[in-house]
Design an enzyme around this catalytic site. Structure first.
Site, PDB file in Angstrom:
ATOM      1  N   CYS A 111       0.866  -1.178   0.000  1.00  0.00           N
ATOM      2  CA  CYS A 111       0.000   0.000   0.000  1.00  0.00           C
ATOM      3  C   CYS A 111       0.906   1.232   0.000  1.00  0.00           C
ATOM      4  CB  CYS A 111      -0.876  -0.048   1.251  1.00  0.00           C
ATOM      5  SG  CYS A 111      -1.871   1.408   1.493  1.00  0.00           S
ATOM      6  N   CYS A 118      -2.832  15.110   3.282  1.00  0.00           N
ATOM      7  CA  CYS A 118      -3.887  15.107   2.272  1.00  0.00           C
ATOM      8  C   CYS A 118      -4.755  16.347   2.457  1.00  0.00           C
ATOM      9  CB  CYS A 118      -4.751  13.856   2.398  1.00  0.00           C
ATOM     10  SG  CYS A 118      -6.019  13.778   1.111  1.00  0.00           S
ATOM     11  N   CYS A 122     -11.354  14.063   4.507  1.00  0.00           N
ATOM     12  CA  CYS A 122     -12.462  13.155   4.837  1.00  0.00           C
ATOM     13  C   CYS A 122     -12.533  13.020   6.355  1.00  0.00           C
ATOM     14  CB  CYS A 122     -12.239  11.789   4.178  1.00  0.00           C
ATOM     15  SG  CYS A 122     -12.125  11.919   2.382  1.00  0.00           S
TER      16      CYS A 122
END
Ligand code: SF4
Length: 367
Positions: A111, A118, A122
């Site tokens: 991953c 970011c 979210c």
């Protein structure tokens, strides 16, 4: 100074030409990087000393520095890397079983992170808590794979861009890195074994669909209606569900493989039977499959995992409606629970990170 791992074979040959060196030297360097696996110019013994000096002056050869490593050979292993400017990124290696899609396979999945932090914020995600710092360059993306293979002694055969950051917000570097990872002269991992996960950047989904490589797509959906997505994913206000699903349909029309929806199940937010019914409808309409992932608590965030009874009822609605759906309940094996925490945990104790209490536990991270 640029990373030499950001360059393709042809670009490196062009660089060598500009340095007055024959093009075959580029092939020799590429063999050192991706076959013999050393990025150190002083170890490239078939190159003349003068050329090695020129390379040292021109390119950054420093590999990512391992700051922390957790896990062992048979478990999920997490690596925290320091970049050349001191920023930290996290990479996760998931052992052969289980696979991301619930199949029995020999997949060894990595991953990979695409950004430091970011910008998309979210509400359930650890990676967005500290804001966006910068994009990774292609060499830093490729080097995560090389370093994890070197540190673990494992050869990776499946790649997911679900680490820190929104990969499609770093589109050019992402595609460049994927080109190097996929190339026969690079790490030679097939495009069908590479998945890009996005929170829903509609224009870039269409751009990805237009790429010739058969890269897979996963969508961090987490809500089956605009109302729910708006509440937990700010990106939905810019690219609402209808636009996202149109882009998904376009992507699907350009690929043989189904796309995947990831759906973190959060108590009282998106775990109703109405959401399940709507999710089933969306999944069937786009000929997708869906991974349902019960939420793992993040310290400092208000969200809670629904009971197993609620999870089972949610899944029953999906399956009765004929949706291809997998419940991914296993803690620790789940890639969705894998990324974005180690960096925050370390930043909390690391002078370079600025200190302070940060969420550390089982933070879900889905692209
Ligand atoms: S889920 Fe993905 S897009 Fe959303 S904040 Fe986390 S890293 Fe960013």
């Amino acid at each position: 100074m640029r990373s030499i791992k950001s360059l393709t074979l042809d670009e490196l040959a062009g660089q060598f030409k500009a340095l007055g060196e024959p093009a075959y030297r580029a092939k020799q360097v590429i063999e050192w990087l991706y076959l013999k696996r050393t990025g150190r110019f002083d170890e490239m013994t078939n190159l003349p000393a003068g050329l090695r000096e020129k390379l040292s002056a021109e390119f950054n050869e420093r590999p990512l520095e391992v700051v922390r490593k957790t896990g062992s050979k048979d478990t999920t292993q997490k690596f925290l890397f320091r970049l050349r400017d001191g920023q930290l990124v996290e990479t996760v290696l998931i052992p052969a079983s289980p696979s991301l899609y619930g199949e029995v396979s020999d997949r060894r999945t990595i991953c990979i992170s695409s950004q430091v932090g970011c910008a998309y914020g979210c509400k359930f995600c650890a990676s967005g808590l500290d804001g966006w710092k910068r994009n990774l360059d292609a060499g830093e993306i490729v080097d995560q794979l090389l370093r994890v293979e070197a540190e673990s002694g494992e050869r990776v055969n499946n790649i997911v861009f679900m680490g820190m950051g929104e990969p499609l917000a770093n589109f050019d570097n992402l595609m460049r890195a994927i080109g190097i990872i996929n190339a026969p002269w690079g790490t030679n991992i097939g495009a069908r074994h590479i998945t890009v996960s996005t929170s829903g950047l509609v224009p870039r989904i269409r751009d990805l669909a237009d790429q010739p490589l058969q890269i897979r797509l996963a969508i961090s959906l987490h809500g089956a209606t605009d109302e729910v997505r708006n509440r937990i994913m700010p990106v939905n206000r810019k690219y609402p569900l209808a636009e996202l699903l149109d882009a998904c349909a376009y992507f699907r029309s350009r690929r043989k493989q189904k796309l995947t929806f990831e759906f973190i199940l959060i108590e009282g937010v998106n775990d109703s039977l109405e959401q399940a019914a709507e999710l089933a409808r969306i999944t069937k309409r786009t000929d997708a499959k869906v991974n349902v992932i019960p939420y793992n608590t993040v310290q400092g965030l208000p969200w809670v995992r629904p009971s197993e009874k609620v999870q089972d009822e949610f899944m029953a609605v999906l399956r009765q409606a004929g949706a291809v759906a997998t419940l991914r309940r296993e803690k620790g094996h789940d890639i969705a629970a894998a990324c974005g925490q180690l960096r925050l945990q370390t930043l909390g104790n690391d002078p370079q990170g600025g200190g302070g209490e940060k969420p550390i536990a089982d933070a879900p991270k889905l692209n």
